[in-house]
Scaffold this motif. Structure first.
Motif, PDB file in Angstrom:
ATOM      1  N   ILE A 162       0.839  -1.207   0.000  1.00  0.00           N
ATOM      2  CA  ILE A 162       0.000   0.000   0.000  1.00  0.00           C
ATOM      3  C   ILE A 162       0.870   1.251   0.000  1.00  0.00           C
ATOM      4  CG2 ILE A 162      -1.653   1.336   1.369  1.00  0.00           C
ATOM      5  CD1 ILE A 162      -2.849  -1.310   2.313  1.00  0.00           C
ATOM      6  N   ARG A 163       1.925   1.244   0.821  1.00  0.00           N
ATOM      7  CA  ARG A 163       2.821   2.398   0.882  1.00  0.00           C
ATOM      8  C   ARG A 163       3.504   2.641  -0.466  1.00  0.00           C
ATOM      9  NH1 ARG A 163       5.313   0.877   4.939  1.00  0.00           N
ATOM     10  NH2 ARG A 163       7.223   0.050   4.011  1.00  0.00           N
ATOM     11  N   PHE A 164       3.898   1.561  -1.131  1.00  0.00           N
ATOM     12  CA  PHE A 164       4.521   1.692  -2.456  1.00  0.00           C
ATOM     13  C   PHE A 164       3.527   2.265  -3.458  1.00  0.00           C
ATOM     14  CE2 PHE A 164       5.164  -0.205  -6.668  1.00  0.00           C
ATOM     15  CZ  PHE A 164       6.406   0.333  -6.980  1.00  0.00           C
ATOM     16  N   LYS A 165       2.272   1.824  -3.389  1.00  0.00           N
ATOM     17  CA  LYS A 165       1.245   2.322  -4.308  1.00  0.00           C
ATOM     18  C   LYS A 165       0.993   3.805  -4.089  1.00  0.00           C
ATOM     19  CE  LYS A 165      -2.007   1.910  -7.408  1.00  0.00           C
ATOM     20  NZ  LYS A 165      -1.679   1.693  -8.830  1.00  0.00           N
ATOM     21  N   ILE A 166       0.985   4.233  -2.824  1.00  0.00           N
ATOM     22  CA  ILE A 166       0.749   5.644  -2.519  1.00  0.00           C
ATOM     23  C   ILE A 166       1.901   6.506  -3.028  1.00  0.00           C
ATOM     24  CG2 ILE A 166       0.509   7.317  -0.640  1.00  0.00           C
ATOM     25  CD1 ILE A 166      -0.904   5.136   0.959  1.00  0.00           C
ATOM     26  N   GLN A 167       3.132   6.052  -2.795  1.00  0.00           N
ATOM     27  CA  GLN A 167       4.299   6.830  -3.202  1.00  0.00           C
ATOM     28  C   GLN A 167       4.453   6.893  -4.715  1.00  0.00           C
ATOM     29  OE1 GLN A 167       7.538   4.978  -1.125  1.00  0.00           O
ATOM     30  NE2 GLN A 167       7.033   5.931   0.845  1.00  0.00           N
ATOM     31  N   SER A 168       4.052   5.838  -5.420  1.00  0.00           N
ATOM     32  CA  SER A 168       4.207   5.811  -6.873  1.00  0.00           C
ATOM     33  C   SER A 168       3.109   6.568  -7.596  1.00  0.00           C
ATOM     34  CB  SER A 168       4.230   4.362  -7.375  1.00  0.00           C
ATOM     35  OG  SER A 168       2.995   3.715  -7.074  1.00  0.00           O
ATOM     36  N   SER A 169       2.046   6.939  -6.883  1.00  0.00           N
ATOM     37  CA  SER A 169       0.935   7.657  -7.511  1.00  0.00           C
ATOM     38  C   SER A 169       1.103   9.150  -7.278  1.00  0.00           C
ATOM     39  CB  SER A 169      -0.405   7.186  -6.935  1.00  0.00           C
ATOM     40  OG  SER A 169      -1.458   7.937  -7.473  1.00  0.00           O
ATOM     41  N   SER A 170       1.074   9.907  -8.362  1.00  0.00           N
ATOM     42  CA  SER A 170       1.211  11.365  -8.271  1.00  0.00           C
ATOM     43  C   SER A 170      -0.138  12.063  -8.186  1.00  0.00           C
ATOM     44  CB  SER A 170       1.979  11.901  -9.488  1.00  0.00           C
ATOM     45  OG  SER A 170       1.300  11.555 -10.687  1.00  0.00           O
ATOM     46  N   GLU A 171      -1.233  11.339  -8.403  1.00  0.00           N
ATOM     47  CA  GLU A 171      -2.560  11.944  -8.394  1.00  0.00           C
ATOM     48  C   GLU A 171      -3.103  11.995  -6.972  1.00  0.00           C
ATOM     49  OE1 GLU A 171      -5.118   9.943 -11.041  1.00  0.00           O
ATOM     50  OE2 GLU A 171      -3.805  10.141 -12.780  1.00  0.00           O
ATOM     51  N   GLN A 172      -3.668  13.129  -6.624  1.00  0.00           N
ATOM     52  CA  GLN A 172      -4.210  13.322  -5.279  1.00  0.00           C
ATOM     53  C   GLN A 172      -5.702  12.982  -5.261  1.00  0.00           C
ATOM     54  OE1 GLN A 172      -2.477  14.043  -2.501  1.00  0.00           O
ATOM     55  NE2 GLN A 172      -0.638  13.891  -3.763  1.00  0.00           N
ATOM     56  N   HIS A 173      -6.011  11.722  -5.530  1.00  0.00           N
ATOM     57  CA  HIS A 173      -7.399  11.285  -5.491  1.00  0.00           C
ATOM     58  C   HIS A 173      -7.805  10.987  -4.048  1.00  0.00           C
ATOM     59  CE1 HIS A 173      -8.028  11.205  -9.756  1.00  0.00           C
ATOM     60  NE2 HIS A 173      -6.983  10.426  -9.953  1.00  0.00           N
ATOM     61  N   LEU A 174      -9.120  10.993  -3.824  1.00  0.00           N
ATOM     62  CA  LEU A 174      -9.637  10.713  -2.491  1.00  0.00           C
ATOM     63  C   LEU A 174      -9.246   9.307  -2.040  1.00  0.00           C
ATOM     64  CD1 LEU A 174     -11.396  11.473  -0.073  1.00  0.00           C
ATOM     65  CD2 LEU A 174     -13.391  10.690  -1.361  1.00  0.00           C
ATOM     66  N   PHE A 175      -9.230   8.338  -2.966  1.00  0.00           N
ATOM     67  CA  PHE A 175      -8.902   6.955  -2.609  1.00  0.00           C
ATOM     68  C   PHE A 175      -7.489   6.850  -2.040  1.00  0.00           C
ATOM     69  CE2 PHE A 175      -7.050   2.851  -3.924  1.00  0.00           C
ATOM     70  CZ  PHE A 175      -7.856   2.004  -3.175  1.00  0.00           C
ATOM     71  N   PHE A 176      -6.527   7.519  -2.686  1.00  0.00           N
ATOM     72  CA  PHE A 176      -5.140   7.448  -2.217  1.00  0.00           C
ATOM     73  C   PHE A 176      -4.962   8.207  -0.901  1.00  0.00           C
ATOM     74  CE2 PHE A 176      -4.764   6.884  -6.860  1.00  0.00           C
ATOM     75  CZ  PHE A 176      -4.195   5.621  -6.861  1.00  0.00           C
ATOM     76  N   ARG A 177      -5.714   9.275  -0.726  1.00  0.00           N
ATOM     77  CA  ARG A 177      -5.655   9.982   0.558  1.00  0.00           C
ATOM     78  C   ARG A 177      -6.196   9.110   1.682  1.00  0.00           C
ATOM     79  NH1 ARG A 177      -7.800  16.093  -1.009  1.00  0.00           N
ATOM     80  NH2 ARG A 177      -6.014  16.690  -2.301  1.00  0.00           N
TER      81      ARG A 177
END
Length: 337
Positions: free
Chosen positions: A28-43
């Motif tokens: 999960i941490r890797f997915k968050i760091q690799s995503s540059s989009e500030q979507h509600l799901f990643f937040r």
């Protein structure tokens, strides 16, 4: 060996579950760091990661203890873990509510206070439910508490009927959005005319055209008709221009030229057809009615557009030597003899 597995097997299962949880957390941490989009799901993933991890660890330990033969020896620890698990689950939900609040407060700045009130009420209700669950786990009888709370709720509801009506009116404004802060609203039912300055859970403050604050309970808005002047598709120019009857021979050419001017004017909304036709002919006057719709929706811009259109029409009348009719008064004289 068999007794050892029965006694301590649950602990090894818990350790395996913890390792699996840590692996999932790393993914999960890797997915968050690799995503540059500030979507509600990643937040949400970012903010609930730690409380969710702790909840899984506590739940795994509790499950392992309950599935082993040492449960009776550590019943106090199991009860503590159950209470901790309830607290961790509440922590997860509070993080979710807070993340959603921050996300939508940034998108809807005019409703940031409204969103804050709703999330505060939701968190208060959640904490109340969690508190009752914890009391139940501690074998504390909550029937009396619920009975007293029910009676108190009825008394409080009767005493605060108007406040609750205003609150539900506030929720209706939030969901239906008939207006927002900065809108010019009008209602002939309660003689309301002004700009919405502030929306709270109890009242809406409107600044009237005389620059006086008007505080309106939100419950009223569910019973009256509101006209939102800021959401009009176009503003209408509706004027009657009067000219002398002796110049009536010029009127057809004049109306034709003005109609062509209105049809090609960039200040007008051409989705709605403008008209400039004779509406009344009197003994000394010819009345021509102008109906046109402007692109400008803000009142000050509309006033400037209306002025420009009217001055252009009167300039055309002056060029064609068509004289405007001044106000007339008819006086009837009777012979008293």
């Amino acid at each position: 060996m068999g007794n050892f597995v029965e006694t301590y097997g649950g602990i090894f299962i818990a350790l395996g579950a913890v390792l699996a949880i840590l692996l999932c957390d790393a993914l999960i941490r890797f997915k968050i760091q690799s995503s540059s989009e500030q979507h509600l799901f990643f937040r949400l993933l970012k903010n609930i990661r730690y409380p969710l991890l702790i909840s899984m660890i506590v739940g795994g330990l509790l499950l392992s203890l309950k599935s082993s033969t040492i449960y009776e020896k550590f019943w106090a620890l199991c009860m503590t873990l159950e209470v901790a698990l309830i607290g961790c689950i509440g922590w997860v939900f509070i993080r979710i509510i807070k993340t959603v609040e921050n996300h939508y407060a940034l998108k809807e700045e005019n409703y940031s206070f409204v969103i804050n009130v709703l999330t505060t009420v939701t968190k208060s209700a959640l904490l109340l439910v969690l508190g009752l669950m914890i009391l139940d786990k501690l074998n504390i009888n909550i029937s009396g508490i619920l009975a007293v709370g029910s009676i108190g709720g009825v008394v409080l509801g009767l005493a605060s009927k108007d406040l609750f009506s205003s609150f539900f009116g506030f929720v209706t404004i939030l969901l239906d959005r008939p207006f927002k802060v900065g809108d010019l609203i009008y209602s002939s039912d309660r003689n309301i005319m002004g700009v919405v300055d502030k929306i709270t859970w109890r009242f809406t403050r409107v600044i009237t055209l005389e620059k006086k604050p008007m505080y309106i309970p939100n419950a009223i808005f569910s019973t009256i008709v509101i006209q939102n002047e800021s959401e009009v598709l176009a503003r209408r120019i509706d004027e009657v221009l009067k000219f002398e009857f002796r110049d009536s021979a010029i009127i057809p050419q004049f109306t034709k030229e003005v109609a062509s001017f209105l049809e090609n004017n960039e200040l007008l909304n051409q989705q709605f057809k403008a008209t400039f036709n004779v509406s009344k002919i009197g003994s000394a006057v010819v009345a021509i009615r102008l109906i046109a719709y402007t692109k400008a929706r803000v009142w000050t811009e509309f006033s400037s557009t209306r002025q420009e259109i009217l001055l252009a029409i009167f300039e055309t009348a002056r060029r064609m030597d068509l004289k405007p009719m001044y106000p007339e008064t008819e006086i009837c004289l009777y012979d008293s003899r």
